[in-house]
Design a protein around this motif. Structure first.
Motif, PDB file in Angstrom:
ATOM      1  N   ARG A 115       0.923  -1.273  -0.066  1.00  0.00           N
ATOM      2  CA  ARG A 115      -0.032  -0.051  -0.077  1.00  0.00           C
ATOM      3  C   ARG A 115       0.564   1.254  -0.039  1.00  0.00           C
ATOM      4  NH1 ARG A 115      -3.084  -0.415   5.259  1.00  0.00           N
ATOM      5  NH2 ARG A 115      -1.159  -1.419   5.557  1.00  0.00           N
ATOM      6  N   TYR A 116       1.982   1.206   0.703  1.00  0.00           N
ATOM      7  CA  TYR A 116       2.765   2.232   0.682  1.00  0.00           C
ATOM      8  C   TYR A 116       3.438   2.493  -0.585  1.00  0.00           C
ATOM      9  CZ  TYR A 116       2.698   0.909   5.709  1.00  0.00           C
ATOM     10  OH  TYR A 116       2.243   0.577   6.827  1.00  0.00           O
ATOM     11  N   THR A 119       0.637   3.793  -2.629  1.00  0.00           N
ATOM     12  CA  THR A 119       0.378   5.417  -2.350  1.00  0.00           C
ATOM     13  C   THR A 119       1.397   6.269  -3.002  1.00  0.00           C
ATOM     14  OG1 THR A 119      -0.249   4.746  -0.118  1.00  0.00           O
ATOM     15  CG2 THR A 119       0.288   7.100  -0.386  1.00  0.00           C
ATOM     16  N   VAL A 134      10.176   6.163   0.119  1.00  0.00           N
ATOM     17  CA  VAL A 134       9.409   5.083   0.809  1.00  0.00           C
ATOM     18  C   VAL A 134       9.985   3.817   1.168  1.00  0.00           C
ATOM     19  CG1 VAL A 134       7.114   3.938   0.488  1.00  0.00           C
ATOM     20  CG2 VAL A 134       7.212   6.400  -0.346  1.00  0.00           C
ATOM     21  N   PRO A 137      13.290   4.182   3.499  1.00  0.00           N
ATOM     22  CA  PRO A 137      13.124   4.349   4.859  1.00  0.00           C
ATOM     23  C   PRO A 137      12.313   3.430   5.590  1.00  0.00           C
ATOM     24  CG  PRO A 137      12.478   6.170   3.375  1.00  0.00           C
ATOM     25  CD  PRO A 137      12.995   4.943   2.752  1.00  0.00           C
ATOM     26  N   ASN A 138      11.522   2.488   4.816  1.00  0.00           N
ATOM     27  CA  ASN A 138      10.632   1.375   5.570  1.00  0.00           C
ATOM     28  C   ASN A 138      11.384   0.212   5.758  1.00  0.00           C
ATOM     29  OD1 ASN A 138       7.991   2.471   6.772  1.00  0.00           O
ATOM     30  ND2 ASN A 138       8.094   3.503   4.547  1.00  0.00           N
ATOM     31  N   LYS A 140      14.913   0.111   6.634  1.00  0.00           N
ATOM     32  CA  LYS A 140      16.370   0.457   7.046  1.00  0.00           C
ATOM     33  C   LYS A 140      16.589  -0.318   8.193  1.00  0.00           C
ATOM     34  CE  LYS A 140      13.964   4.409   9.293  1.00  0.00           C
ATOM     35  NZ  LYS A 140      13.718   5.815   9.306  1.00  0.00           N
ATOM     36  N   ARG A 218      11.573   4.437  13.860  1.00  0.00           N
ATOM     37  CA  ARG A 218      10.596   5.415  13.729  1.00  0.00           C
ATOM     38  C   ARG A 218      10.550   5.485  12.230  1.00  0.00           C
ATOM     39  NH1 ARG A 218       6.242   6.321  14.968  1.00  0.00           N
ATOM     40  NH2 ARG A 218       6.672   6.673  17.280  1.00  0.00           N
TER      41      ARG A 218
ATOM     42  N   GLY B  85      -3.251   4.494   4.156  1.00  0.00           N
ATOM     43  CA  GLY B  85      -2.258   4.352   3.281  1.00  0.00           C
ATOM     44  C   GLY B  85      -1.002   5.259   3.831  1.00  0.00           C
ATOM     45  N   LEU B  86      -1.195   5.748   5.048  1.00  0.00           N
ATOM     46  CA  LEU B  86      -0.161   6.796   5.450  1.00  0.00           C
ATOM     47  C   LEU B  86       0.974   6.175   5.468  1.00  0.00           C
ATOM     48  CD1 LEU B  86      -2.432   8.072   8.421  1.00  0.00           C
ATOM     49  CD2 LEU B  86      -2.370   8.659   5.721  1.00  0.00           C
ATOM     50  N   LEU B  87       2.076   6.776   5.109  1.00  0.00           N
ATOM     51  CA  LEU B  87       3.377   6.325   5.222  1.00  0.00           C
ATOM     52  C   LEU B  87       3.982   6.397   6.561  1.00  0.00           C
ATOM     53  CD1 LEU B  87       4.804   8.290   2.049  1.00  0.00           C
ATOM     54  CD2 LEU B  87       3.983   5.962   2.322  1.00  0.00           C
ATOM     55  N   PRO B  88       4.275   5.366   7.244  1.00  0.00           N
ATOM     56  CA  PRO B  88       4.433   5.165   8.539  1.00  0.00           C
ATOM     57  C   PRO B  88       5.834   5.879   9.158  1.00  0.00           C
ATOM     58  CG  PRO B  88       4.890   3.090   7.496  1.00  0.00           C
ATOM     59  CD  PRO B  88       4.333   4.061   6.424  1.00  0.00           C
ATOM     60  N   HIS B  89       6.661   6.315   8.120  1.00  0.00           N
ATOM     61  CA  HIS B  89       7.989   6.742   8.515  1.00  0.00           C
ATOM     62  C   HIS B  89       7.819   8.533   8.578  1.00  0.00           C
ATOM     63  CE1 HIS B  89       8.075   6.618   4.277  1.00  0.00           C
ATOM     64  NE2 HIS B  89       8.976   7.459   4.446  1.00  0.00           N
TER      65      HIS B  89
END
Lengths: 218, 226
Positions: A115-116, A119, A134, A137-138, A140, A218, B85-89
């Protein structure tokens, strides 16, 4: 001992850096690509995990000896082959570290929620922009894990290092080879000190990396 | 207006859809697995169907006969997914900046939308610090701030409690969106509250379409009316 520690650290940092650069595109292809030979690539990357380090080292010696086509070419081009010098050590370590770098990164990339990525595409970002803004960073945490594994593994590496690098003080003698030498010479106090140093450096580096991983969660 | 007509074959189902999405709220109602999400993916460009034609005003998004396929990056279609679908970072503020990063002209300012959707004060929070309803509202705000040519929402209210659901529906009504909005849902009550046009979908096909009167039969079945 300080000399051997310096070689180990230099080798670990260089191996980590080079391995990550090599494995990242491979991990990306394995995570998202569908192409012929994907299974073969995965099998090749797994090979260093299955082969005994001495066997891998032996094959590298065969491949880079001045009598082999590759070794001969390298000698002609650069006047030397990557055997029994730091470059040989580095090459052997990088090859041996490939699975430790590639698979955690592949899994981290795969675990990024589709989904990311969707998006990002829907908001107009290209595949390359999506990768940097995207996906990386997710993923890392996985990339840092891979770096930690490669670093720690190289710090303690012995078989390939000894086979390809030999045992030249200040050039190819790492701390693990130093421990081996001291034990062979029945010099246990030196072996004890070197082992403790190796243990301390490994624990310290891993703690730093885990701390970093916690901070970037985070 | 968006015209959609496509065929997509899956191992267990063949989806064959032809519909036109007018300005206002268009609802596709149907059970899980009937192909509703495939419609959203086809219109937005996340899926290239086996055969089909998708046109937005005069622009052809997809024409498999002429081998035309516009990727999602070039369609400017806003999509709200079922589980946001928000980007979590990224913080809420950064998510919004991301959404408008490629937009030349905005119809609604992000700050204005945040205020309207009751999200003021949450700009510096990360998605995992928001409730389900807040996340979904941020997702809607992002899609609208992007100034889309159409807004597609995939079961946007399914994980929300009734109050939050009604609140978001009210916000959407108040905005007077001048674009086609497609909401995919399995809840006829949501359609009753919001829909201008309804499409009933079963096993990969649109079996009925029309105004809210189409819902009568469905609601009768559900709630035992005559």
């Amino acid at each position: 001992m300080v000399e051997a520690l310096f070689v180990s650290l230099k080798l670990s940092f260089a191996t980590t850096f080079i391995t990550l650069i090599i494995v990242f595109p491979l991990a990306l292809a394995l995570a998202y690509g569908s192409f012929k030979g994907k299974l073969i690539l995965e099998a090749l990357l797994t090979l260093p995990l299955l082969l005994p380090p001495t066997v891998l080292g032996f094959y590298l010696i065969l491949a880079f000896s001045p009598n082999s086509p590759v070794g001969g070419l390298l000698e002609e081009l650069f006047g030397t082959t990557p055997l029994f010098n730091f470059w040989g050590l580095l090459l052997g370590s990088v090859i041996y570290s490939l699975p430790f770098g590639a698979f955690p990164i592949r899994d981290a990339l795969r675990s990024v929620d589709r989904r990311y990525i969707y998006t990002s595409y829907l908001f107009g970002y290209s595949k390359l922009e999506t990768l940097f803004r995207v996906i990386i960073p997710n993923a890392k945490e996985g990339i840092i894990t891979a770096a930690a594994l490669v670093f720690a593994h190289t710090m303690g590496e012995f078989g390939v290092v000894l086979m390809v690098g030999g045992n030249i003080p200040g050039e190819t003698r790492t701390l693990s080879v130093y421990v081996y030498d001291e034990v062979q010479a029945l010099n246990y106090s030196q072996a004890y000190r070197a082992s403790l140093t190796l243990l301390a450096v490994s624990v310290l580096s891993l703690s730093l990396i885990l701390l970093l991983r916690r901070r970037v969660r985070r | 207006m968006i015209e959609v007509s496509f065929t997509q074959r899956y191992p267990k189902i063949k989806i064959e859809v032809s519909l036109s999405l007018q300005r206002g709220f268009n609802f596709i109602l149907g059970p899980s697995g009937c192909g509703k999400t495939t419609v959203i993916k086809t219109v937005s460009g996340l899926l290239k169907p086996d055969e089909g034609l998708v046109k937005c005003c005069d622009e052809v998004f997809l024409d498999t006969r002429k081998d035309i396929f516009l990727p999602p990056q070039r369609r400017r279609i806003g999509v709200v997914f079922q589980e946001h679908g928000l980007l979590p970072h990224l913080k809420v503020r950064e998510n919004l900046s991301f959404a408008v990063g490629k937009v030349r002209q905005v119809r609604f300012r992000p700050e204005e939308l945040l205020e309207r959707f009751g999200l003021k004060g949450l700009e510096n929070r990360y998605p995992d610090e928001l409730s389900g309803g807040q996340k979904q509202r941020v997702a809607v705000v992002m899609a609208l701030a992007f100034n889309p040519r159409a807004l597609l929402m995939d079961e946007p209210f399914s994980s929300l409690d009734v109050d939050t659901k009604l609140e978001i529906i009210e916000f959407l009504k108040e905005l007077e969106l001048n674009i086609p909005v497609l909401v995919v849902s399995h809840d006829p009550v949501e359609a009753l509250l919001l829909a201008d046009r309804v499409f009933i979908m079963r096993e990969g096909r649109i079996i009925r379409q029309g105004g809210k009167e189409v819902l009568g039969e469905l609601l009768d079945k559900l709630y035992g009316g005559k």
